[in-house]
Design an enzyme around this catalytic site. Structure first.
Site, PDB file in Angstrom:
ATOM      1  N   ASP A  54       0.530  -0.946  -0.284  1.00 16.07           N
ATOM      2  CA  ASP A  54      -0.381   0.320   0.080  1.00 16.07           C
ATOM      3  C   ASP A  54       0.612   1.050   0.123  1.00 16.07           C
ATOM      4  O   ASP A  54       0.527   2.091  -0.553  1.00 16.07           O
ATOM      5  CB  ASP A  54      -0.713  -0.038   1.050  1.00 16.07           C
ATOM      6  CG  ASP A  54      -2.215  -1.060   1.202  1.00 16.07           C
ATOM      7  OD1 ASP A  54      -2.222  -1.738   0.121  1.00 16.07           O
ATOM      8  OD2 ASP A  54      -2.149  -1.502   2.263  1.00 16.07           O
ATOM      9  N   GLU A 172      -9.772  -1.620   3.957  1.00 18.26           N
ATOM     10  CA  GLU A 172      -9.361  -1.092   5.174  1.00 18.26           C
ATOM     11  C   GLU A 172     -10.199  -0.767   5.718  1.00 18.26           C
ATOM     12  O   GLU A 172     -10.575  -0.786   7.233  1.00 18.26           O
ATOM     13  CB  GLU A 172      -8.234  -0.820   5.203  1.00 18.26           C
ATOM     14  CG  GLU A 172      -6.991  -1.655   4.837  1.00 18.26           C
ATOM     15  CD  GLU A 172      -5.463  -0.723   5.157  1.00 18.26           C
ATOM     16  OE1 GLU A 172      -4.353  -1.937   5.156  1.00 18.26           O
ATOM     17  OE2 GLU A 172      -5.181   0.506   5.085  1.00 18.26           O
TER      18      GLU A 172
END
Length: 272
Positions: A54, A172
């Site tokens: 990420d 997330e």
């Protein structure tokens, strides 16, 4: 709310598309970063590079954005890469590999171990004052780590007049798998409407090193921690859900329960 209605509600709330044009998504997110730098009258972007996919993708987007701004305006815009190990970080070489791959000229390492340990000790001493004698829990210390990293990032960003860029994405956000006022405390989040599978797709196009793309995702908050083990849900199932596909009933129920339980993390601070 019916099962399909709930799934569609979450997909719409998080803004995830079932399919993406990867090149177009890269361009859109680079433009997003450029516009926010110009609007904020700052001199660039700060990204904490953890060694995971990420932050690697985000670093690649940031570097493209500041390079383009420098070329287009004739002014010096920069991407600052920050490495934030707690003591000895097992995969710290991956953080440096990302910086090298994207030719980041401005990097620094800020080890958070001493600061985190001091905060944890102060918390334990404060608890003793109300008759509670216990050590800070593993997860509690993990939250201190995330929030200490945030404090360091904002201190550096203030001194350098840059924006703090977040790495959180829709997979997330769906599960609330981020620390409130830790990695969730940023100025801008260029990955926010992508699921984990789509983040990987951008990684391939941007040239993120393969060892980072294929490694098990981890927040790195304690030894042996991995995202999928902690959540008990694979990112494939998570991404399928966000793309509107059928997933096992047990997975759907768990994802939707996590989404509801962590709504406070995604909401603005309540006030009267």
């Amino acid at each position: 709310m019916r099962e399909k209605d709930m799934q569609q509600h979450i997909i719409e709330a998080l803004g995830v598309k079932p399919t993406i044009d990867v090149a177009a998504e890269v361009d859109k997110r680079v433009q997003f970063l450029k516009e926010h730098v110009l609007a904020s009258k700052t001199t660039g972007l700060l990204i904490a590079i953890s060694g995971g996919i990420d932050s690697a993708v985000t670093a690649g987007l940031c570097k493209r954005a500041t390079d383009e701004l420098t070329k287009e305006t004739g002014q010096d815009y920069r991407t600052i890469g920050v490495f934030q190990p707690y003591g000895e970080q097992e995969d710290i070489e991956h953080s440096y590999a990302v910086a090298e791959e994207f030719q980041l000229q401005h990097t620094m390492e800020t080890n958070i171990e001493e600061a985190v340990n001091e905060v944890a000790l102060e918390v334990e001493d404060s608890l003793k004052s109300i008759g509670v004698h216990r050590h800070v829990s593993v997860k509690g210390k993990g939250n201190i780590k995330a929030r200490t990293r945030m404090v360091m990032q904002y201190a550096i960003a203030f001194e350098q007049n840059v924006l703090v860029v977040g790495t959180d994405h829709a997979s997330e956000a769906l599960t609330g798998f981020f620390t409130k006022y830790g990695d969730g405390a940023v100025d801008i989040t260029p990955l926010s409407t992508l699921n984990k599978r789509q983040v990987k797709m951008l990684a391939e196009v941007l040239g993120v090193p393969q060892q980072i793309i294929t490694k098990a995702p981890t927040a790195g908050l304690w030894v042996g921690q991995t995202d999928e083990d902690e959540l008990g849900i694979s990112y494939d199932d998570n991404s399928d859900y966000l793309e509107g596909k059928e997933v096992p009933a047990s997975v759907r129920e768990k994802l939707e329960q996590l989404y509801q339980n962590t709504q406070h993390k995604r909401s603005i601070i309540p006030g009267i």
